[in-house]
Design a protein around this motif. Structure first.
Motif, short mmCIF file in Angstrom:
data_model
loop_
_atom_site.label_atom_id
_atom_site.label_comp_id
_atom_site.label_asym_id
_atom_site.label_seq_id
_atom_site.Cartn_x
_atom_site.Cartn_y
_atom_site.Cartn_z
N MET A 157 -3.44 14.56 0.33
CA MET A 157 -3.46 13.19 0.82
C MET A 157 -2.31 12.39 0.22
SD MET A 157 -5.86 13.19 2.99
CE MET A 157 -5.63 11.46 3.40
N TYR A 158 -1.95 12.71 -1.02
CA TYR A 158 -0.78 12.07 -1.62
C TYR A 158 0.48 12.46 -0.85
CZ TYR A 158 -3.42 10.59 -5.78
OH TYR A 158 -4.32 9.98 -6.64
N THR A 159 0.52 13.72 -0.41
CA THR A 159 1.65 14.16 0.43
C THR A 159 1.73 13.31 1.69
OG1 THR A 159 1.31 16.44 -0.35
CG2 THR A 159 2.71 16.14 1.58
N PHE A 160 0.58 13.10 2.31
CA PHE A 160 0.55 12.31 3.55
C PHE A 160 1.09 10.90 3.31
CE2 PHE A 160 -1.71 9.11 6.06
CZ PHE A 160 -1.33 9.48 7.34
N PHE A 161 0.61 10.24 2.26
CA PHE A 161 1.06 8.87 1.99
C PHE A 161 2.52 8.82 1.55
CE2 PHE A 161 -3.61 8.11 1.44
CZ PHE A 161 -3.74 7.21 2.48
N ASP A 162 3.01 9.89 0.94
CA ASP A 162 4.43 9.98 0.61
C ASP A 162 5.29 10.05 1.87
OD1 ASP A 162 3.93 9.89 -2.09
OD2 ASP A 162 4.29 12.02 -2.46
N GLN A 163 4.79 10.75 2.88
CA GLN A 163 5.57 11.00 4.09
C GLN A 163 5.60 9.83 5.06
OE1 GLN A 163 4.20 14.62 5.93
NE2 GLN A 163 5.24 15.95 4.45
N TYR A 164 4.55 9.01 5.04
CA TYR A 164 4.45 7.94 6.04
C TYR A 164 4.37 6.57 5.38
CZ TYR A 164 3.41 11.83 9.14
OH TYR A 164 3.48 13.01 9.83
N ASP A 165 5.23 5.68 5.82
CA ASP A 165 5.20 4.30 5.36
C ASP A 165 4.28 3.52 6.31
OD1 ASP A 165 5.58 1.73 4.50
OD2 ASP A 165 7.73 1.64 4.98
N LEU A 166 3.13 3.10 5.82
CA LEU A 166 2.16 2.42 6.67
C LEU A 166 2.21 0.90 6.48
CD1 LEU A 166 -0.89 4.86 6.33
CD2 LEU A 166 1.06 4.96 7.88
N SER A 167 3.34 0.39 6.04
CA SER A 167 3.51 -1.05 5.85
C SER A 167 3.20 -1.80 7.14
CB SER A 167 4.94 -1.37 5.41
OG SER A 167 5.20 -0.81 4.14
N GLY A 168 2.44 -2.88 7.02
CA GLY A 168 2.10 -3.69 8.16
C GLY A 168 0.89 -3.20 8.94
N LYS A 169 0.40 -2.03 8.61
CA LYS A 169 -0.76 -1.48 9.30
C LYS A 169 -2.03 -1.75 8.50
CE LYS A 169 2.05 2.38 11.06
NZ LYS A 169 2.28 1.82 12.40
N THR A 170 -3.16 -1.66 9.18
CA THR A 170 -4.46 -1.73 8.51
C THR A 170 -4.95 -0.32 8.26
OG1 THR A 170 -5.05 -3.85 9.51
CG2 THR A 170 -6.86 -2.48 8.71
N ILE A 171 -5.23 0.00 7.00
CA ILE A 171 -5.76 1.31 6.62
C ILE A 171 -7.24 1.15 6.33
CG2 ILE A 171 -5.66 3.22 4.97
CD1 ILE A 171 -2.76 2.49 4.43
N ILE A 172 -8.07 1.96 6.99
CA ILE A 172 -9.51 1.91 6.79
C ILE A 172 -9.96 3.28 6.25
CG2 ILE A 172 -11.76 1.46 7.83
CD1 ILE A 172 -10.35 -0.15 9.99
N PRO A 173 -10.23 3.38 4.96
CA PRO A 173 -10.57 4.68 4.38
C PRO A 173 -12.03 5.07 4.60
CG PRO A 173 -9.66 3.14 2.73
CD PRO A 173 -10.09 2.35 3.93
N PHE A 174 -12.26 6.38 4.65
CA PHE A 174 -13.61 6.92 4.62
C PHE A 174 -13.57 8.24 3.87
CE2 PHE A 174 -11.72 8.50 8.53
CZ PHE A 174 -12.16 9.82 8.66
N CYS A 175 -14.68 8.57 3.23
CA CYS A 175 -14.68 9.80 2.43
C CYS A 175 -16.04 10.47 2.48
CB CYS A 175 -14.30 9.50 0.98
SG CYS A 175 -15.54 8.55 0.06
N VAL A 176 -16.04 11.75 2.12
CA VAL A 176 -17.26 12.51 1.95
C VAL A 176 -17.29 12.99 0.51
CG1 VAL A 176 -18.55 14.56 2.66
CG2 VAL A 176 -17.32 13.21 4.38
#
Length: 231
Positions: A157-176
């Motif tokens: 998941m750290y890889t994912f956030f490193d690869q994509y700049d989500l600035s200006g977007k709304t991030i809604i997390p969910f987990c198990v």
């Protein structure tokens, strides 16, 4: 006579040129239609569900007690809890969906998996992701789901956030999770995506009851003010 023949030839040439021009115009119109045909990764919606789920196997036999906690059987297939929750959200919201797949597959044996993931965390590893989203810009809201491993997100998941700049977007997390709760994952996402609006109302589903979590997911979406898509 020569003048008449010249007029006739001129008329023929003009008609030919006009015919060619119409042909090119029609061809251009068809090409435009083809260019507008959506790619399999492109749609008209502006919400996306991104998730990582592990393990995901089709063999429902010979699972030990620990492995059985992290998956359940739907239509004869073993399905990871995060995968199930992700698809509930996708179906309820009409979102696109993207599964984070590691370039090198994780072991499905529970002991081997936990050993490898603990080492990744210690090493602050960034496991490579097999596929890439090419249309991230079109999404304004991104639901992000993951299992909680070692009181944190999986390192992929750290890889994912490193690869994509989500600035200006709304991030809604969910987990198990397995009794640990979401730990500090919301704050971690805020640190990794400082330009994004990270919703603090994270959905936390127990993997022991993930197969029965649909009412919990629907209630959470209502709390977010999301009207479920009519079926």
């Amino acid at each position: 006579m020569k003048k008449i023949i010249s007029i006739i030839l001129t008329a023929i040439i003009m008609c030919t040129l006009a015919s060619c021009g119409c042909s090119n115009s029609a061809s251009g119109g068809q090409a435009g239609s083809l260019n507008q045909t959506p790619d399999k990764e492109i749609s008209q919606v502006d919400t996306l569900v991104v998730y990582f789920s592990m393990p995901e196997k089709t063999n429902v036999n010979n699972v030990n007690k620990e492995e059985d906690k992290s998956k359940f059987v739907i239509d004869g297939k073993e399905v990871g809890g995060t995968q199930y929750v992700a698809h509930l959200i996708k179906d309820a919201t009409g979102s696109d969906i993207f599964r984070i797949v590691p370039q090198t597959a994780y072991p499905t044996d529970h002991r081997s998996l936990t050993g490898q993931t603990k080492k990744e965390q210690t090493d602050k590893a960034r496991p490579a992701i097999a596929d890439k989203l090419t249309n991230m810009d079109q999404y304004s809201t991104v639901y992000v789901g993951f299992p909680v491993w070692w009181d944190d997100m999986p390192m992929i998941m750290y890889t994912f956030f490193d690869q994509y700049d989500l600035s200006g977007k709304t991030i809604i997390p969910f987990c198990v999770e397995d009794g640990s709760g979401p730990c500090g994952t919301v704050n971690t996402i805020k640190e990794l995506e400082p330009g994004a609006n990270v919703n603090e109302n994270i959905l936390s589903v127990s993997k022991n009851t993930a197969s029965e979590c649909k009412p919990q997911v629907m209630s959470w979406l209502e709390e977010l003010g999301v009207a479920p898509k009519s079926e």
